[in-house]
Write a protein that holds these residues in place. Structure first.
Motif, PDB file in Angstrom:
ATOM      1  N   VAL A  70       0.854  -1.186   0.000  1.00 14.98           N
ATOM      2  CA  VAL A  70       0.000   0.000   0.000  1.00 14.98           C
ATOM      3  C   VAL A  70       0.888   1.233   0.000  1.00 14.98           C
ATOM      4  O   VAL A  70       1.763   1.381   0.855  1.00 14.98           O
ATOM      5  CB  VAL A  70      -0.930   0.025   1.222  1.00 14.98           C
ATOM      6  N   GLY A  71       0.655   2.111  -0.967  1.00 18.04           N
ATOM      7  CA  GLY A  71       1.439   3.327  -1.083  1.00 18.04           C
ATOM      8  C   GLY A  71       0.571   4.568  -0.994  1.00 18.04           C
ATOM      9  O   GLY A  71      -0.581   4.566  -1.446  1.00 18.04           O
ATOM     10  N   ALA A  72       1.094   5.631  -0.394  1.00 16.67           N
ATOM     11  CA  ALA A  72       0.407   6.911  -0.301  1.00 16.67           C
ATOM     12  C   ALA A  72       1.397   8.013  -0.649  1.00 16.67           C
ATOM     13  O   ALA A  72       2.493   8.069  -0.082  1.00 16.67           O
ATOM     14  CB  ALA A  72      -0.172   7.130   1.089  1.00 16.67           C
ATOM     15  N   VAL A  73       1.028   8.868  -1.588  1.00 25.62           N
ATOM     16  CA  VAL A  73       1.883   9.966  -2.027  1.00 25.62           C
ATOM     17  C   VAL A  73       1.157  11.279  -1.750  1.00 25.62           C
ATOM     18  O   VAL A  73       0.042  11.494  -2.232  1.00 25.62           O
ATOM     19  CB  VAL A  73       2.209   9.867  -3.533  1.00 25.62           C
ATOM     20  N   SER A  74       1.760  12.151  -0.968  1.00 26.57           N
ATOM     21  CA  SER A  74       1.164  13.454  -0.675  1.00 26.57           C
ATOM     22  C   SER A  74       1.306  14.361  -1.891  1.00 26.57           C
ATOM     23  O   SER A  74       2.422  14.638  -2.339  1.00 26.57           O
ATOM     24  CB  SER A  74       1.841  14.086   0.537  1.00 26.57           C
ATOM     25  N   LEU A  75       0.159  14.798  -2.431  1.00 26.24           N
ATOM     26  CA  LEU A  75       0.168  15.706  -3.566  1.00 26.24           C
ATOM     27  C   LEU A  75       0.227  17.157  -3.116  1.00 26.24           C
ATOM     28  O   LEU A  75       0.880  17.988  -3.759  1.00 26.24           O
ATOM     29  CB  LEU A  75      -1.079  15.472  -4.427  1.00 26.24           C
ATOM     30  N   ASN A  76      -0.458  17.480  -2.047  1.00 22.15           N
ATOM     31  CA  ASN A  76      -0.372  18.782  -1.396  1.00 22.15           C
ATOM     32  C   ASN A  76      -0.870  18.608   0.029  1.00 22.15           C
ATOM     33  O   ASN A  76      -1.070  17.476   0.486  1.00 22.15           O
ATOM     34  CB  ASN A  76      -1.174  19.855  -2.156  1.00 22.15           C
ATOM     35  N   ASP A  77      -1.109  19.699   0.751  1.00 24.59           N
ATOM     36  CA  ASP A  77      -1.491  19.581   2.155  1.00 24.59           C
ATOM     37  C   ASP A  77      -2.914  19.082   2.346  1.00 24.59           C
ATOM     38  O   ASP A  77      -3.318  18.769   3.474  1.00 24.59           O
ATOM     39  CB  ASP A  77      -1.308  20.921   2.871  1.00 24.59           C
ATOM     40  N   LYS A  78      -3.702  18.951   1.264  1.00 26.34           N
ATOM     41  CA  LYS A  78      -5.073  18.488   1.371  1.00 26.34           C
ATOM     42  C   LYS A  78      -5.363  17.230   0.567  1.00 26.34           C
ATOM     43  O   LYS A  78      -6.470  16.694   0.654  1.00 26.34           O
ATOM     44  CB  LYS A  78      -6.045  19.588   0.926  1.00 26.34           C
ATOM     45  N   SER A  79      -4.410  16.751  -0.192  1.00 25.86           N
ATOM     46  CA  SER A  79      -4.703  15.658  -1.105  1.00 25.86           C
ATOM     47  C   SER A  79      -3.588  14.625  -1.131  1.00 25.86           C
ATOM     48  O   SER A  79      -2.407  14.955  -1.013  1.00 25.86           O
ATOM     49  CB  SER A  79      -4.933  16.211  -2.513  1.00 25.86           C
TER      50      SER A  79
END
Length: 261
Positions: A65-74
């Motif tokens: 499972v991977g999670a990439v922060s696109l900005n402070d809300k997404s």
């Protein structure tokens, strides 16, 4: 299943089921987590879960499972899965956006918010028993892989507890139904789930509703008429340090056939 599958006994040995999270990597707003399990299954009297009297080790799962922060809300979320009986594939992948402290949305391939188990059906160590409840096993058809579409989640405090409203709409992705083109049958779906986490610590109740509109295929010929398939579930869960109690009631109507359990 109990009325049609007669077996003298079956043995399940959990190897890595309780392993849970086995690796984590964090760098530059990227999180990667892994989990998995390995079972040995042996059945006497009939074939069950792909096992016979000789037993099988083919009941397993590995997920990243991977999670990439696109900005402070997404964030961008994705799960890559593998097993000895299946090809490697993405179970789900979607982008979420936090509109406010209470409201968030997501778009992409998302696990259906249906009942207690659908979203965690791959994580055996989060389930009460080694086997999923009968309604979540394939033949009962109370679970889909995911849906392609849009969804909204809204949280609010009420009566000393927390109430979450979830609504979604899109197209069913069901790898088991069509491994190559999971949503090729144009099965439109929409529905929602209401989850109430009560003031009693560990106690929650859920109501799930879903309608899937599908085109029936008979002998390779597609029927142009749209058929409705409806599901409804009432669920309750109580989890403490010493107890994990769960109960669900489901209603399923497809064409002219209605089932409950």
């Amino acid at each position: 299943m109990s009325g049609y599958i007669k077996r003298a006994s079956y043995l399940i040995m959990s190897g890595l089921c309780a392993m849970g999270l086995f690796s984590t990597a964090q760098a530059a707003g990227i999180d990667i987590h892994g989990y998995g399990y390995q079972d040995y299954v042996q059945a006497n009297g009939n074939t069950y879960l792909g096992a016979d009297g000789k037993g099988t080790w083919d009941n397993n799962f590995l997920g990243l499972v991977g999670a990439v922060s696109l900005n402070d809300k997404s964030k961008l979320w994705a799960q890559l899965q593998a097993s000895s009986t299946d090809q490697n594939r993405f179970t789900w992948f979607f982008v979420d956006y936090q509109f406010s402290n209470q409201l968030r949305g997501h778009i992409g391939r998302v696990k259906l918010p249906m009942g207690l188990y659908n979203e965690i059906i791959d994580a055996k160590y989060l389930q009460v028993s080694q086997l999923e409840p009968l309604m979540y096993q394939g033949a009962s058809d109370m679970v889909y892989d995911a849906y392609h579409g849009l969804g909204l989640d809204y949280d609010q405090n009420i009566a000393g507890g927390d109430l979450m409203w979830q609504v979604y709409g899109g197209n069913i992705y069901d790898y088991t139904f069509d491994p190559v083109n999971g949503d090729a049958q144009d099965r439109r779906t929409f529905g929602g789930r209401v989850t109430y986490n009560t003031p009693v610590d560990g106690l929650k109740f859920l109501l799930t509703l879903n309608r899937t509109q599908m085109q029936v295929i008979t002998s390779g010929v597609r029927d142009n008429a749209i058929k409705n398939e409806d599901r409804a579930m009432l669920s309750a869960s109580y989890v403490t340090d010493n107890y994990d109690l769960k109960a669900e009631y489901a209603h399923h109507k497809r064409l002219d056939v209605t089932s409950q359990g």
